[in-house]
Design a protein around this motif. Structure first.
Motif, mmCIF file in Angstrom:
data_model
loop_
_atom_site.group_PDB
_atom_site.id
_atom_site.type_symbol
_atom_site.label_atom_id
_atom_site.label_comp_id
_atom_site.label_asym_id
_atom_site.label_seq_id
_atom_site.Cartn_x
_atom_site.Cartn_y
_atom_site.Cartn_z
ATOM 1 N N ALA A 196 0.831 -1.221 0.000
ATOM 2 C CA ALA A 196 0.000 0.000 0.000
ATOM 3 C C ALA A 196 0.861 1.265 0.000
ATOM 4 O O ALA A 196 0.641 2.183 0.792
ATOM 5 N N ALA A 197 1.824 1.308 -0.906
ATOM 6 C CA ALA A 197 2.640 2.525 -1.046
ATOM 7 C C ALA A 197 1.781 3.620 -1.662
ATOM 8 O O ALA A 197 1.083 3.359 -2.637
ATOM 9 N N ARG A 198 1.778 4.798 -1.063
ATOM 10 C CA ARG A 198 0.999 5.914 -1.625
ATOM 11 C C ARG A 198 1.672 7.244 -1.317
ATOM 12 O O ARG A 198 2.639 7.283 -0.541
ATOM 13 N N PRO A 199 1.131 8.313 -1.897
ATOM 14 C CA PRO A 199 1.752 9.623 -1.678
ATOM 15 C C PRO A 199 1.838 9.918 -0.185
ATOM 16 O O PRO A 199 0.929 9.584 0.573
ATOM 17 N N GLY A 200 2.962 10.504 0.212
ATOM 18 C CA GLY A 200 3.136 10.884 1.617
ATOM 19 C C GLY A 200 3.740 9.776 2.461
ATOM 20 O O GLY A 200 4.180 10.000 3.580
ATOM 21 N N ARG A 201 3.778 8.545 1.931
ATOM 22 C CA ARG A 201 4.353 7.441 2.723
ATOM 23 C C ARG A 201 5.854 7.323 2.449
ATOM 24 O O ARG A 201 6.307 7.574 1.332
ATOM 25 N N ARG A 202 6.604 6.938 3.483
ATOM 26 C CA ARG A 202 8.059 6.753 3.351
ATOM 27 C C ARG A 202 8.331 5.248 3.299
ATOM 28 O O ARG A 202 8.053 4.519 4.271
ATOM 29 N N ILE A 203 8.850 4.811 2.152
ATOM 30 C CA ILE A 203 9.012 3.374 1.881
ATOM 31 C C ILE A 203 10.502 3.031 1.794
ATOM 32 O O ILE A 203 11.273 3.773 1.166
ATOM 33 N N LEU A 204 10.866 1.896 2.382
ATOM 34 C CA LEU A 204 12.266 1.458 2.355
ATOM 35 C C LEU A 204 12.481 0.379 1.288
ATOM 36 O O LEU A 204 11.722 -0.591 1.223
ATOM 37 N N ASP A 205 13.534 0.546 0.476
ATOM 38 C CA ASP A 205 13.934 -0.463 -0.508
ATOM 39 C C ASP A 205 15.209 -1.128 0.019
ATOM 40 O O ASP A 205 16.293 -0.532 0.017
ATOM 41 N N VAL A 206 15.056 -2.364 0.462
ATOM 42 C CA VAL A 206 16.161 -3.082 1.119
ATOM 43 C C VAL A 206 17.016 -3.779 0.054
ATOM 44 O O VAL A 206 16.588 -4.770 -0.529
ATOM 45 N N GLY A 207 18.211 -3.249 -0.204
ATOM 46 C CA GLY A 207 19.071 -3.804 -1.261
ATOM 47 C C GLY A 207 18.585 -3.289 -2.606
ATOM 48 O O GLY A 207 17.997 -4.019 -3.417
ATOM 49 N N CYS A 208 18.840 -1.998 -2.873
ATOM 50 C CA CYS A 208 18.141 -1.312 -3.984
ATOM 51 C C CYS A 208 18.867 -1.378 -5.318
ATOM 52 O O CYS A 208 18.326 -0.890 -6.325
ATOM 53 N N GLY A 209 20.084 -1.930 -5.367
ATOM 54 C CA GLY A 209 20.799 -1.981 -6.649
ATOM 55 C C GLY A 209 21.009 -0.578 -7.203
ATOM 56 O O GLY A 209 21.304 0.368 -6.457
ATOM 57 N N ILE A 210 20.814 -0.424 -8.508
ATOM 58 C CA ILE A 210 20.975 0.909 -9.111
ATOM 59 C C ILE A 210 19.616 1.588 -9.277
ATOM 60 O O ILE A 210 19.457 2.550 -10.010
ATOM 61 N N GLY A 211 18.608 1.023 -8.577
ATOM 62 C CA GLY A 211 17.351 1.761 -8.401
ATOM 63 C C GLY A 211 16.269 1.575 -9.438
ATOM 64 O O GLY A 211 15.298 2.349 -9.432
ATOM 65 N N GLY A 212 16.364 0.567 -10.306
ATOM 66 C CA GLY A 212 15.278 0.324 -11.269
ATOM 67 C C GLY A 212 13.928 0.202 -10.563
ATOM 68 O O GLY A 212 12.991 0.951 -10.860
ATOM 69 N N PRO A 213 13.794 -0.717 -9.576
ATOM 70 C CA PRO A 213 12.512 -0.874 -8.880
ATOM 71 C C PRO A 213 12.097 0.395 -8.136
ATOM 72 O O PRO A 213 10.926 0.768 -8.147
ATOM 73 N N MET A 214 13.065 1.067 -7.544
ATOM 74 C CA MET A 214 12.757 2.275 -6.770
ATOM 75 C C MET A 214 12.077 3.342 -7.645
ATOM 76 O O MET A 214 11.069 3.939 -7.270
ATOM 77 N N ARG A 215 12.601 3.518 -8.842
ATOM 78 C CA ARG A 215 12.033 4.532 -9.741
ATOM 79 C C ARG A 215 10.646 4.109 -10.233
ATOM 80 O O ARG A 215 9.725 4.920 -10.274
ATOM 81 N N ALA A 216 10.506 2.820 -10.536
ATOM 82 C CA ALA A 216 9.187 2.345 -10.994
ATOM 83 C C ALA A 216 8.158 2.522 -9.876
ATOM 84 O O ALA A 216 7.026 2.945 -10.128
ATOM 85 N N ILE A 217 8.564 2.222 -8.649
ATOM 86 C CA ILE A 217 7.631 2.277 -7.510
ATOM 87 C C ILE A 217 7.304 3.723 -7.144
ATOM 88 O O ILE A 217 6.149 4.063 -6.877
ATOM 89 N N ALA A 218 8.292 4.587 -7.180
ATOM 90 C CA ALA A 218 8.043 6.005 -6.875
ATOM 91 C C ALA A 218 7.121 6.603 -7.940
ATOM 92 O O ALA A 218 6.198 7.356 -7.632
ATOM 93 N N ALA A 219 7.347 6.236 -9.207
ATOM 94 C CA ALA A 219 6.515 6.780 -10.289
ATOM 95 C C ALA A 219 5.091 6.236 -10.187
ATOM 96 O O ALA A 219 4.124 6.954 -10.411
ATOM 97 N N HIS A 220 4.961 4.971 -9.830
ATOM 98 C CA HIS A 220 3.652 4.309 -9.772
ATOM 99 C C HIS A 220 2.814 4.781 -8.582
ATOM 100 O O HIS A 220 1.612 4.974 -8.699
ATOM 101 N N SER A 221 3.474 4.968 -7.431
ATOM 102 C CA SER A 221 2.719 5.211 -6.190
ATOM 103 C C SER A 221 2.820 6.646 -5.679
ATOM 104 O O SER A 221 2.086 7.019 -4.780
ATOM 105 N N SER A 222 3.797 7.390 -6.189
ATOM 106 C CA SER A 222 4.112 8.741 -5.690
ATOM 107 C C SER A 222 4.574 8.730 -4.238
ATOM 108 O O SER A 222 4.553 9.763 -3.565
#
Ligand SMILES: C=C(CC[C@@H](C)[C@H]1CC[C@H]2C3=CC[C@H]4[C@H](C)[C@@H](O)CC[C@]4(C)[C@H]3CC[C@]12C)C(C)C
Ligand SMILES: C[S@@+](CC[C@H](N)C(=O)[O-])C[C@H]1O[C@@H](n2cnc3c(N)ncnc32)[C@H](O)[C@@H]1O
Length: 364
Positions: A125-151
């Motif tokens: 349930a990632a949504r705007p205003g929430r602070r989400i942790l990416d454990v072992g983020c690599g070069i951030g492919g998932p992080m960018r997709a998730i930030a773009a998708h959920s804000s």
């Protein structure tokens, strides 16, 4: 034809061939990293081969020796070395997301990858205003997709400094740097306050932890009560037989080529989650039918690996790429074979998904 014309023709054809070989063939992924830019993370050129040998001698030993208490503490350092050696090759030949996903007929790998990442965001349930942790983020492919998708605001942690630099550069380029933060650190001792995140996810990263409880305990600590955590785990399935030499060889091959101190069995994951205090909300192997195989891309890529091997060998011979790059690439070709075997026999899955919640009230 005059000799000079023939010579000029040869020069032009040669130049076009070199350009095509290095710049066109060298970019395995669309707009991705190019072969001419293959460095080896934070390792200086002259140390690449030594570092590769050190890595290999560490992870080639019997599993029991790696898991032995004294060596456990060295695992994050060797994992860091591993990512110095492979990060550029992964980005060049795979993309910015260092994980698998079930293939989707009619969709590109890129879309299948993004959907697999967005699934994690939706589950917690990632949504705007929430602070989400990416454990072992690599070069951030998932992080960018998730930030773009959920804000949501995503904070990633990786042990590898070179990945931090790559992730930050990509975040900025994607215009997501205000929503995506990257920290260099060990997920076994995270530099974050207790109860400071609204959710967390790990995609194919916690398999590097010598003891899963150490990373799960840390995630539990930094989550707020009621927050959700989803992890995509690498495990052996119920089909794995420890007395079958072919199975053992496949799993050892996966461990050696992916810097894993020892793959866990599927049934161990939920036990560990409960042990550190999580409630297990759901658990499933996302690779099981009706999902389409996750290893298709790996298997279909064999011709591309041969071509890539030629590219890295030429670049190393020309001293454009560091010498050890050929050894590392050879190791990855071998690893790809073991991973495909693990997928085809069904004894291994890289997407055993576990969804956990930190209880609102601590268990007595
Ligand atoms: C989660 C982890 C990494 C998973 C995958 C992203 C990588 C596992 C094996 C990697 C690769 C194997 C073959 C390489 C090929 C020989 C080369 O030419 C181009 C890159 C590869 C395709 C490379 C790409 C990334 C992998 C698929 C682990 C480490 C826990
Ligand atoms: C296979 S990559 C996956 C990266 C990312 N989740 C993705 O899907 O693109 C594994 C990641 O875990 C990180 N990692 C492994 N051990 C770590 C540790 N002890 N502390 C922090 N990060 C670690 C690696 O640096 C790498 O970024």
């Amino acid at each position: 034809m005059e000799v000079s014309t023939a010579m000029w023709t040869a020069v032009v054809v040669g130049a076009v061939a070199v350009y095509w070989f290095v710049w066109v063939m060298g970019a395995a992924e669309v707009k991705g990293k190019r072969a001419v830019n293959l460095t080896m993370g934070s390792i200086t050129r002259d140390k690449v081969q030594d570092k590769y040998k050190q890595y290999w001698s560490f992870f080639r030993r019997p599993k029991e020796d790696i898991v032995a208490a004294s060596d456990n503490d060295n695992v994050p350092a060797f994992v860091d070395t591993f990512y110095n050696l492979v990060t550029d090759i992964y980005e060049w030949g795979w993309g910015q997301s260092f994980h698998f996903s079930p293939s989707i007929p009619g969709s590109s790998h890129r879309d299948a990858t993004r959907l697999h990442e967005e699934r994690a965001a939706d589950l917690i349930a990632a949504r705007p205003g929430r602070r989400i942790l990416d454990v072992g983020c690599g070069i951030g492919g998932p992080m960018r997709a998730i930030a773009a998708h959920s804000s949501a605001h995503v904070v990633g942690i990786t042990i590898n400094e070179y990945q931090v630099a790559r992730a930050r550069a990509h975040n900025r380029k994607a215009g997501l740097h205000e929503r995506c933060e990257v920290v260099c650190g060990n997920f076994l001792e995270m530099p974050f306050d207790d109860a400071s995140f609204d959710g967390a996810y790990s995609i194919e990263a916690t398999c590097h932890a010598p003891r899963l409880e150490d990373v799960y305990r840390e995630v539990f600590r930094v989550l707020k009560p009621g927050a959700l955590y989803v992890s995509y785990e690498w495990v052996t399935t119920a089909l794995y037989q420890a007395d079958n030499p072919a199975h053992v060889e496949t799993i050892r091959g996966i461990e050696r080529g992916d810097a894993l101190p020892g793959l866990r069995a599927h049934h161990e994951i939920a036990e560990v989650a409960r042990q550190v205090g999580f409630e297990v909300v759901a658990e499933r192997d996302q690779a099981l039918p009706p999902a389409e195989p996750w290893w298709t891309r790996l298997k279909m890529g064999r011709i591309a690996y041969w071509r890539n091997h030629l590219v890295v060998s030429v670049l190393a011979a020309l001293r454009i790429a560091p010498k050890g790059v050929v050894d590392v690439h050879e190791m990855l070709c071998e690893t790809a074979r073991h991973l495909s075997d693990g997928g085809e026999t069904g004894i291994f899955t890289p997407m055993h998904i576990i969804l956990c919640r930190k209880p609102l009230v601590p268990a007595s």
